[in-house]
Scaffold this motif. Structure first.
Motif, mmCIF file in Angstrom:
data_model
loop_
_atom_site.group_PDB
_atom_site.id
_atom_site.type_symbol
_atom_site.label_atom_id
_atom_site.label_comp_id
_atom_site.label_asym_id
_atom_site.label_seq_id
_atom_site.Cartn_x
_atom_site.Cartn_y
_atom_site.Cartn_z
ATOM 1 N N ARG A 1 0.823 -1.195 0.000
ATOM 2 C CA ARG A 1 0.000 0.000 0.000
ATOM 3 C C ARG A 1 0.864 1.254 0.000
ATOM 4 N NH1 ARG A 1 -5.104 -1.248 2.775
ATOM 5 N NH2 ARG A 1 -5.909 -2.961 1.558
ATOM 6 N N ILE A 2 0.348 2.317 -0.568
ATOM 7 C CA ILE A 2 0.985 3.615 -0.429
ATOM 8 C C ILE A 2 0.514 4.184 0.906
ATOM 9 C CG2 ILE A 2 1.050 5.984 -1.283
ATOM 10 C CD1 ILE A 2 0.975 4.856 -4.102
ATOM 11 N N MET A 3 1.487 4.566 1.728
ATOM 12 C CA MET A 3 1.181 5.017 3.079
ATOM 13 C C MET A 3 1.930 6.308 3.402
ATOM 14 S SD MET A 3 -0.749 2.532 4.320
ATOM 15 C CE MET A 3 -0.724 2.726 6.085
ATOM 16 N N TYR A 4 1.418 7.009 4.395
ATOM 17 C CA TYR A 4 2.112 8.127 5.012
ATOM 18 C C TYR A 4 2.857 7.553 6.207
ATOM 19 C CZ TYR A 4 2.730 12.227 7.983
ATOM 20 O OH TYR A 4 3.248 13.211 8.781
ATOM 21 N N LEU A 5 4.149 7.862 6.346
ATOM 22 C CA LEU A 5 4.875 7.444 7.532
ATOM 23 C C LEU A 5 5.717 8.598 8.045
ATOM 24 C CD1 LEU A 5 8.009 5.414 6.755
ATOM 25 C CD2 LEU A 5 6.350 5.671 4.949
ATOM 26 N N GLN A 6 5.848 8.646 9.365
ATOM 27 C CA GLN A 6 6.607 9.720 9.995
ATOM 28 C C GLN A 6 7.436 9.152 11.136
ATOM 29 O OE1 GLN A 6 4.470 12.786 12.236
ATOM 30 N NE2 GLN A 6 5.795 14.300 11.262
ATOM 31 N N LEU A 7 8.703 9.561 11.178
ATOM 32 C CA LEU A 7 9.597 9.202 12.273
ATOM 33 C C LEU A 7 9.216 10.028 13.490
ATOM 34 C CD1 LEU A 7 12.096 7.773 13.428
ATOM 35 C CD2 LEU A 7 13.471 9.634 12.445
ATOM 36 N N LYS A 8 8.977 9.377 14.612
ATOM 37 C CA LYS A 8 8.580 10.072 15.833
ATOM 38 C C LYS A 8 9.727 10.206 16.831
ATOM 39 C CE LYS A 8 4.279 10.792 14.924
ATOM 40 N NZ LYS A 8 3.696 12.117 14.994
ATOM 41 N N GLY B 1 9.048 15.311 13.070
ATOM 42 C CA GLY B 1 9.976 14.376 12.437
ATOM 43 C C GLY B 1 9.778 14.320 10.937
ATOM 44 N N PRO B 2 10.772 13.812 10.221
ATOM 45 C CA PRO B 2 10.637 13.685 8.768
ATOM 46 C C PRO B 2 9.510 12.721 8.422
ATOM 47 C CG PRO B 2 12.602 12.541 9.528
ATOM 48 C CD PRO B 2 12.041 13.274 10.702
ATOM 49 N N SER B 3 8.870 12.973 7.282
ATOM 50 C CA SER B 3 7.760 12.118 6.869
ATOM 51 C C SER B 3 7.862 11.826 5.379
ATOM 52 C CB SER B 3 6.424 12.772 7.215
ATOM 53 O OG SER B 3 6.301 14.029 6.582
ATOM 54 N N TRP B 4 7.221 10.736 4.971
ATOM 55 C CA TRP B 4 7.289 10.267 3.597
ATOM 56 C C TRP B 4 5.936 9.727 3.150
ATOM 57 C CZ3 TRP B 4 10.428 8.901 7.584
ATOM 58 C CH2 TRP B 4 11.767 9.284 7.505
ATOM 59 N N ILE B 5 5.724 9.755 1.851
ATOM 60 C CA ILE B 5 4.677 8.971 1.200
ATOM 61 C C ILE B 5 5.450 7.883 0.462
ATOM 62 C CG2 ILE B 5 2.893 8.924 -0.581
ATOM 63 C CD1 ILE B 5 2.026 10.543 1.871
ATOM 64 N N ALA B 6 5.163 6.631 0.777
ATOM 65 C CA ALA B 6 5.969 5.540 0.238
ATOM 66 C C ALA B 6 5.140 4.272 0.103
ATOM 67 C CB ALA B 6 7.160 5.269 1.165
ATOM 68 N N TRP B 7 5.619 3.372 -0.741
ATOM 69 C CA TRP B 7 5.052 2.027 -0.805
ATOM 70 C C TRP B 7 5.494 1.273 0.443
ATOM 71 C CZ3 TRP B 7 1.401 0.343 -3.911
ATOM 72 C CH2 TRP B 7 1.223 0.934 -5.160
ATOM 73 N N PHE C 1 4.053 1.927 15.183
ATOM 74 C CA PHE C 1 5.032 0.929 14.760
ATOM 75 C C PHE C 1 6.403 1.309 15.306
ATOM 76 C CE2 PHE C 1 1.788 0.117 11.639
ATOM 77 C CZ PHE C 1 1.958 -1.201 11.253
ATOM 78 N N PHE C 2 7.273 0.306 15.500
ATOM 79 C CA PHE C 2 8.653 0.578 15.878
ATOM 80 C C PHE C 2 9.577 -0.244 14.983
ATOM 81 C CE2 PHE C 2 7.746 -3.228 18.221
ATOM 82 C CZ PHE C 2 8.949 -3.920 18.277
ATOM 83 N N ASP C 3 10.778 0.275 14.754
ATOM 84 C CA ASP C 3 11.793 -0.406 13.956
ATOM 85 C C ASP C 3 12.402 -1.506 14.820
ATOM 86 O OD1 ASP C 3 14.466 -1.055 12.924
ATOM 87 O OD2 ASP C 3 14.176 0.634 11.552
ATOM 88 N N VAL C 4 12.369 -2.751 14.350
ATOM 89 C CA VAL C 4 12.848 -3.871 15.159
ATOM 90 C C VAL C 4 14.358 -3.823 15.377
ATOM 91 C CG1 VAL C 4 10.918 -5.373 14.523
ATOM 92 C CG2 VAL C 4 13.032 -5.463 13.199
ATOM 93 N N GLU D 1 10.532 4.832 16.718
ATOM 94 C CA GLU D 1 9.081 4.746 16.604
ATOM 95 C C GLU D 1 8.590 5.548 15.403
ATOM 96 O OE1 GLU D 1 7.438 5.884 20.377
ATOM 97 O OE2 GLU D 1 8.294 4.118 21.363
ATOM 98 N N PHE D 2 7.546 5.013 14.751
ATOM 99 C CA PHE D 2 6.972 5.612 13.549
ATOM 100 C C PHE D 2 5.460 5.643 13.650
ATOM 101 C CE2 PHE D 2 11.061 4.212 12.113
ATOM 102 C CZ PHE D 2 11.421 5.089 11.114
ATOM 103 N N TRP D 3 4.869 6.597 12.951
ATOM 104 C CA TRP D 3 3.430 6.640 12.738
ATOM 105 C C TRP D 3 3.184 6.286 11.280
ATOM 106 C CZ3 TRP D 3 -0.906 6.568 15.271
ATOM 107 C CH2 TRP D 3 -2.075 6.853 14.598
ATOM 108 N N LEU D 4 2.349 5.283 11.019
ATOM 109 C CA LEU D 4 1.951 4.904 9.666
ATOM 110 C C LEU D 4 0.448 5.044 9.552
ATOM 111 C CD1 LEU D 4 4.747 3.371 9.879
ATOM 112 C CD2 LEU D 4 3.768 1.769 8.264
ATOM 113 N N SER D 5 0.002 5.618 8.450
ATOM 114 C CA SER D 5 -1.433 5.702 8.174
ATOM 115 C C SER D 5 -1.628 5.891 6.680
ATOM 116 C CB SER D 5 -2.077 6.851 8.948
ATOM 117 O OG SER D 5 -1.606 8.087 8.490
#
Length: 106
Positions: A4-11, A19-25, A53-56, A61-65
């Motif tokens: 999916r194409i999602m919005y994600l942001q580093l928290k 924090g920086p944010s992206w629109i990405a697959w 979400f968190f990076d393993v 930590e990230f916000w995805l939506s």
């Protein structure tokens, strides 16, 4: 695997919505509890304060939506996210009113 194409942001390490944010697959596991994006493995974890979400590997930590057509993806900030090159065409079509790939009904 769902993609999916999602919005994600580093928290981690940033004030609220700074924090920086992206629109990405983003690819998701069959259970939707693990996401794969930008060479990261992110795991869904309930109960985090400002993230879902968190990076393993790093613990960041990230916000995805899903992205929003009105571009109000950040809750408290209107900073424009960076758009990955491979997501740009479908994302711009979405902004013009077309459905996102894989979400033909919404």
């Amino acid at each position: 695997m769902a993609r999916r194409i999602m919005y994600l942001q580093l928290k981690t390490g940033f004030d609220t919505d700074r924090g920086p944010s992206w629109i990405a697959w983003v690819r998701f596991s069959p259970t939707w509890k693990t996401a794969y994006v930008h060479d990261r493995t992110l795991r869904r974890w309930p109960g985090m304060f400002d993230a879902n979400f968190f990076d393993v590997d790093t613990g960041e930590e990230f916000w995805l939506s899903g992205p929003k057509r009105d571009r109000t993806d950040g809750r408290y900030s209107r900073a424009a996210p960076a758009v990955d090159d491979d997501a740009r065409g479908p994302y711009e079509a979405f902004l013009r009113g077309e459905p996102l790939p894989g979400r033909d009904r919404g």
